[in-house]
Design an enzyme around this catalytic site. Structure first.
Site, PDB file in Angstrom:
ATOM      1  CE  LYS A  10       7.424  14.025 -17.292  1.00 35.28           C
ATOM      2  NZ  LYS A  10       7.271  14.327 -18.730  1.00 35.28           N
ATOM      3  CG  ASN A 113       5.687  11.677 -20.683  1.00 33.68           C
ATOM      4  OD1 ASN A 113       5.746  12.320 -19.645  1.00 33.68           O
ATOM      5  ND2 ASN A 113       6.536  11.843 -21.673  1.00 33.68           N
ATOM      6  CG  HIS A 116      12.271  14.239 -17.026  1.00 35.44           C
ATOM      7  ND1 HIS A 116      12.328  14.732 -18.308  1.00 35.44           N
ATOM      8  CD2 HIS A 116      13.496  14.443 -16.477  1.00 35.44           C
ATOM      9  CE1 HIS A 116      13.544  15.228 -18.527  1.00 35.44           C
ATOM     10  NE2 HIS A 116      14.262  15.071 -17.428  1.00 35.44           N
ATOM     11  CD  GLU A 127      17.122  17.038 -16.970  1.00 34.20           C
ATOM     12  OE1 GLU A 127      16.881  17.421 -18.125  1.00 34.20           O
ATOM     13  OE2 GLU A 127      16.950  15.863 -16.600  1.00 34.20           O
TER      14      GLU A 127
HETATM   15  P1  CMP Z   1       9.953  14.626 -20.904  1.00 34.64           P
HETATM   16  O1  CMP Z   1      10.747  13.414 -21.162  1.00 34.64           O
HETATM   17  O2  CMP Z   1       9.784  15.072 -19.493  1.00 34.64           O
HETATM   18  O3  CMP Z   1      10.566  15.847 -21.742  1.00 34.64           O
HETATM   19  C1  CMP Z   1       9.811  16.849 -22.350  1.00 34.64           C
HETATM   20  C2  CMP Z   1       8.344  16.685 -22.131  1.00 34.64           C
HETATM   21  O4  CMP Z   1       7.527  17.433 -23.005  1.00 34.64           O
HETATM   22  C3  CMP Z   1       7.961  15.241 -22.438  1.00 34.64           C
HETATM   23  O5  CMP Z   1       8.481  14.388 -21.491  1.00 34.64           O
HETATM   24  C4  CMP Z   1       6.453  15.358 -22.496  1.00 34.64           C
HETATM   25  O6  CMP Z   1       5.859  15.411 -21.209  1.00 34.64           O
HETATM   26  C5  CMP Z   1       6.313  16.731 -23.153  1.00 34.64           C
HETATM   27  N1  CMP Z   1       6.027  16.593 -24.582  1.00 34.64           N
HETATM   28  C6  CMP Z   1       6.853  16.135 -25.537  1.00 34.64           C
HETATM   29  N2  CMP Z   1       6.249  16.160 -26.737  1.00 34.64           N
HETATM   30  C7  CMP Z   1       5.003  16.654 -26.522  1.00 34.64           C
HETATM   31  C8  CMP Z   1       3.906  16.915 -27.360  1.00 34.64           C
HETATM   32  N3  CMP Z   1       3.957  16.679 -28.681  1.00 34.64           N
HETATM   33  N4  CMP Z   1       2.791  17.423 -26.801  1.00 34.64           N
HETATM   34  C9  CMP Z   1       2.733  17.678 -25.481  1.00 34.64           C
HETATM   35  N5  CMP Z   1       3.761  17.447 -24.622  1.00 34.64           N
HETATM   36  C10 CMP Z   1       4.875  16.929 -25.138  1.00 34.64           C
END
Ligand code: CMP
Length: 138
Positions: A10, A113, A116, A127
């Site tokens: 990301k 984070n 993904h 995806e």
């Molecule tokens: P990802 O695994 O890419 O799938 C959905 C994404 O939403 C997740 O990683 C985070 O980047 C984002 N996400 C999930 N929960 C939250 C949250 N509570 N607040 C902000 N972003 C979130």
């Protein structure tokens, strides 16, 4: 089981120069990279990719973040790839991610984070096809 999963490194990880380190962890864990590209998602494309989260309160923030800068998209192959990769990346919230996981090392928050990983074989196929044609998968 397809033995394939989809990942994105990301914008937060790209900005910090963590792409190489994350790819090294992916290789060391025994995944084969069968497709890969660096690209910059528009807000529209980021919104489409995360459409399943459209009703979540964090959707707007997620779309802003994912279109902030370049990402690296890849399809990875390994036996039981979806589950194995989710184990390698660790919990969505890095505060809960286990030692030795990618998010423990590289992620800064639940939103930013670092990586993904697909949550099912079905979503891995959807995806992967979002970014790569059949001709781009090896
Ligand atoms: P990802 O695994 O890419 O799938 C959905 C994404 O939403 C997740 O990683 C985070 O980047 C984002 N996400 C999930 N929960 C939250 C949250 N509570 N607040 C902000 N972003 C979130």
């Amino acid at each position: 089981m397809t033995n394939r999963t989809f990942t994105m490194i990301k914008p937060d990880a790209t900005e910090k120069g963590s792409t190489g380190g994350i790819l090294e962890m992916i290789n060391a864990a025994g995944f084969r990279i069968v497709a890969m590209k660096m690209t910059h998602l528009s807000k529209e494309k980021a919104g489409q990719f995360y459409e399943v989260h459209k009703e979540r309160p964090f959707y707007g923030e997620l779309v802003e973040f994912m279109s902030r800068g370049p990402i690296t998209a890849a399809i990875l192959e390994k036996e039981n790839a979806v589950e194995e990769f989710r184990n390698l990346i660790g919990a969505t919230n890095p505060a809960n991610a286990a030692e030795g996981t990618i998010r423990k090392k590289y992620a800064s928050s639940i939103g930013e984070n670092a990586v993904h990983g697909s949550d099912s074989d079905e979503n891995a196929a959807i995806e992967g096809a979002f970014f790569f044609s059949k001709l781009e998968q090896f």
